[in-house]
Design an enzyme around this catalytic site. Structure first.
Site, PDB file in Angstrom:
ATOM      1  N   TYR A  30      35.043  -8.074  44.305  1.00  0.00           N
ATOM      2  CA  TYR A  30      35.410  -8.479  45.663  1.00  0.00           C
ATOM      3  C   TYR A  30      36.854  -8.983  45.689  1.00  0.00           C
ATOM      4  CZ  TYR A  30      35.039 -10.346  50.363  1.00  0.00           C
ATOM      5  OH  TYR A  30      35.229 -10.583  51.703  1.00  0.00           O
TER       6      TYR A  30
ATOM      7  N   ASN B 114      35.589 -16.159  50.723  1.00  0.00           N
ATOM      8  CA  ASN B 114      35.387 -17.325  51.574  1.00  0.00           C
ATOM      9  C   ASN B 114      33.982 -17.899  51.370  1.00  0.00           C
ATOM     10  OD1 ASN B 114      33.614 -15.659  52.980  1.00  0.00           O
ATOM     11  ND2 ASN B 114      35.013 -15.288  54.688  1.00  0.00           N
TER      12      ASN B 114
ATOM     13  N   GLN C  62      49.949 -23.245  45.943  1.00  0.00           N
ATOM     14  CA  GLN C  62      48.496 -23.284  46.031  1.00  0.00           C
ATOM     15  C   GLN C  62      48.028 -23.768  47.394  1.00  0.00           C
ATOM     16  OE1 GLN C  62      46.530 -21.867  43.688  1.00  0.00           O
ATOM     17  NE2 GLN C  62      48.562 -21.313  42.972  1.00  0.00           N
TER      18      GLN C  62
ATOM     19  N   HIS D 149      47.270 -21.246  50.243  1.00  0.00           N
ATOM     20  CA  HIS D 149      46.080 -20.395  50.168  1.00  0.00           C
ATOM     21  C   HIS D 149      45.097 -20.695  51.288  1.00  0.00           C
ATOM     22  CE1 HIS D 149      46.079 -17.808  46.664  1.00  0.00           C
ATOM     23  NE2 HIS D 149      46.621 -18.751  45.935  1.00  0.00           N
TER      24      HIS D 149
ATOM     25  N   GLU E 224      41.253 -26.228  38.606  1.00  0.00           N
ATOM     26  CA  GLU E 224      41.324 -24.773  38.433  1.00  0.00           C
ATOM     27  C   GLU E 224      42.621 -24.407  37.709  1.00  0.00           C
ATOM     28  OE1 GLU E 224      41.524 -20.754  41.261  1.00  0.00           O
ATOM     29  OE2 GLU E 224      41.834 -22.741  42.135  1.00  0.00           O
ATOM     30  N   HIS E 225      43.744 -24.848  38.272  1.00  0.00           N
ATOM     31  CA  HIS E 225      45.054 -24.615  37.659  1.00  0.00           C
ATOM     32  C   HIS E 225      45.612 -25.946  37.167  1.00  0.00           C
ATOM     33  CE1 HIS E 225      44.711 -21.503  40.912  1.00  0.00           C
ATOM     34  NE2 HIS E 225      44.985 -20.727  39.886  1.00  0.00           N
TER      35      HIS E 225
ATOM     36  N   ASP F  14      49.151 -16.085  38.567  1.00  0.00           N
ATOM     37  CA  ASP F  14      48.560 -15.421  39.724  1.00  0.00           C
ATOM     38  C   ASP F  14      48.946 -13.944  39.770  1.00  0.00           C
ATOM     39  OD1 ASP F  14      47.149 -17.505  40.783  1.00  0.00           O
ATOM     40  OD2 ASP F  14      48.637 -18.047  42.295  1.00  0.00           O
TER      41      ASP F  14
ATOM     42  N   GLU G 270       3.029 -25.233  16.628  1.00  0.00           N
ATOM     43  CA  GLU G 270       3.194 -25.155  18.079  1.00  0.00           C
ATOM     44  C   GLU G 270       1.897 -24.821  18.804  1.00  0.00           C
ATOM     45  OE1 GLU G 270       6.396 -22.441  18.873  1.00  0.00           O
ATOM     46  OE2 GLU G 270       7.927 -23.873  18.218  1.00  0.00           O
TER      47      GLU G 270
ATOM     48  N   HIS H 187       0.693 -15.983  17.696  1.00  0.00           N
ATOM     49  CA  HIS H 187       1.937 -15.801  16.959  1.00  0.00           C
ATOM     50  C   HIS H 187       1.669 -15.845  15.450  1.00  0.00           C
ATOM     51  CE1 HIS H 187       3.777 -16.493  20.818  1.00  0.00           C
ATOM     52  NE2 HIS H 187       5.006 -16.439  20.316  1.00  0.00           N
TER      53      HIS H 187
END
Length: 450
Positions: free
Chosen positions: A124, A205, A250, A253, A317-318, A351, A408, A413
């Site tokens: 996307y 978004n 930034q 944006h 993030e950055h 970027d 167990e 098993h």
């Protein structure tokens, strides 16, 4: 004019991953349900309702049209896109080369892992306020390097540069729509147009993020991306004008973007705020950026130690580190999506394709995940292959499995392991008899023996 506000170090809390509200989730779920139930009809219902498409408009753009868009671009634009894709591709190839299939011995055979790409990826790229061909390159090129067989792009109102980027990245086609209905098309497929994807990646978004959250589990996703974040940790040697420019890069944006300055130089925040005011006066995106700046903040730490603690707490993030010993200081910060070390290492170069991916974790999720990479598109599949001759170690392995299963309470098993163990013992006894080493049968007890 908008300025960063002061926040005390003690009041800084980690960012919380809550990129979508309940109302958006409910709306996205309704859209996804229509696409899942009605396929192309359900997709078109919302694409036309939301203005992505007009009735009867073609929404699938194939390889030939993508190439035509590329060919029609000015030569300079084509060159920029090609060079950017090449840098991203080389970095992704280096990542792929850093890991390999392995095989190690185990008692009775071998075990290992094999790396296998997913079959279909949906990438996307936002197309609302700004077209982002760079995001097409970051996602689709990386998928191809990972070895994904079928790569699709979705972007609303795709501009020529976006179409051209999809061609350069090697996409199989582009879905000219966005929002939750595009994510639904990726997750469920659109009849003979797009196959259902195995992984969906890329920023978007809140509707895109909500839809990705809802389909996660049915398909893999890269992350739940919120608004962009940039934190600059700086000392007195940093240039206030450069810091302000990077924070505005930034901030433009999204009105919800988060610009942050952390420093132990008491004079620096005022200088940066003065630069923000000056630069906003001529910034063409000031209407958006100024709102984000007003939501941002600065912290004056007591010293470098506290600045590092505050920065790690935010987990941005950055992360830009502009200090006299930037490399060493960065190494001490525990959480961030992508680091830009030293004043010359501009985040904007990240970027726009220096190599590392620009799809990075937001909202504090850098505490537990990294950015998009070839690893996003790969599966590590393990195997166990036991066909060697029986050994003491192999017998011990099966005996341990039997014992652990009964610890167990899983008798099935234990018996499954014992079924193999009986064969191992039988073969071992048979081999011993052939070699004349079989134990003599025990004699029955007699009265004399007693």
């Amino acid at each position: 004019m908008a300025q960063l506000r002061e926040v005390a170090a003690k009041d800084v809390k980690g960012l919380k991953l809550d990129p979508v509200d309940e109302k958006t989730l409910a709306g996205a779920q309704a859209i996804l349900s229509d696409v899942e139930k009605d396929g192309e009809k359900g997709f078109l219902k919302h694409a036309e309702r939301l203005g992505d498409l007009k009735a009867g408009q073609n929404f699938m753009i194939g390889k030939d049209e993508l190439k035509a868009a590329f060919d029609a671009l000015p030569e300079k634009d084509r060159g920029v896109l090609e060079r950017t894709a090449d840098r991203v591709r080389k970095f992704a190839e280096a990542q792929r080369g850093s890991i390999k299939d392995i095989e190690v011995p185990v008692p009775g055979g071998s075990a290992g892992h094999q790396l296998a790409p997913v079959r279909v990826a949906g990438c996307y790229a936002p197309g609302g306020r700004y077209p982002l061909p760079s995001s097409v390159i970051m996602t689709a090129v990386t998928a191809r390097v990972a070895g994904v067989e079928s790569v699709w792009v979705a972007s609303p109102n795709p501009q020529p540069a976006t179409l051209a980027a999809a061609f350069i990245a090697g996409a199989d086609g582009l879905l000219a729509a966005g929002g939750a209905h595009a994510i639904g098309a990726f997750a469920y497929g659109l009849e003979d147009k797009i196959p259902a994807c195995d992984v969906i990646v890329g920023p978007g978004n809140r509707w895109v993020t909500a839809a990705k959250k809802l389909v996660s589990g049915l398909v893999s996703i890269d992350m739940l991306a919120g608004p962009s974040e940039c934190l600059v940790m700086a000392d007195s040697t940093a240039d206030p004008a450069v810091i302000a420019a990077d924070l505005l890069a930034q901030a433009e944006h999204d009105t919800d973007a988060l610009p942050v300055l952390v420093t132990w130089d008491k004079e620096l925040p005022a200088k940066v705020n003065a630069e923000l005011k000056s630069q906003l006066e001529t910034l063409t995106t000031a209407e958006v950026a100024s709102v984000a700046v007003s939501k941002g903040f600065y912290v004056i730490a007591a010293d470098k130690e506290e600045a590092i603690t505050v920065t790690s707490t935010v987990g941005p993030e950055h992360l830009e580190v502009m200090t006299t010993d930037a490399k060493a200081d960065t190494a001490r910060i525990s959480s961030y999506g992508g680091a830009f070390i030293g004043q010359k290492s501009a985040e904007v170069i990240g970027d726009y394709g220096a190599g590392p991916n620009h799809v990075l974790p937001t909202s504090g999720s850098a505490r537990y995940t990294g950015g998009l990479s070839i690893f996003t598109f790969l599966r590590i599949r393990t195997f166990l292959h036991m066909d060697d001759e029986d050994s003491t170690e192999q017998t011990e392995l099966f005996n341990d499995a039997v014992h652990l299963a009964r610890m167990e309470g899983l008798e099935g098993h234990a018996r499954a392991a014992e079924a193999r163990l009986k064969g191992i013992n039988k073969r071992a006894n048979g081999a011993a008899e052939e070699n004349g080493d079989a134990p003599e049968p025990k004699k029955a007890k007699t009265d004399d023996a007693e």
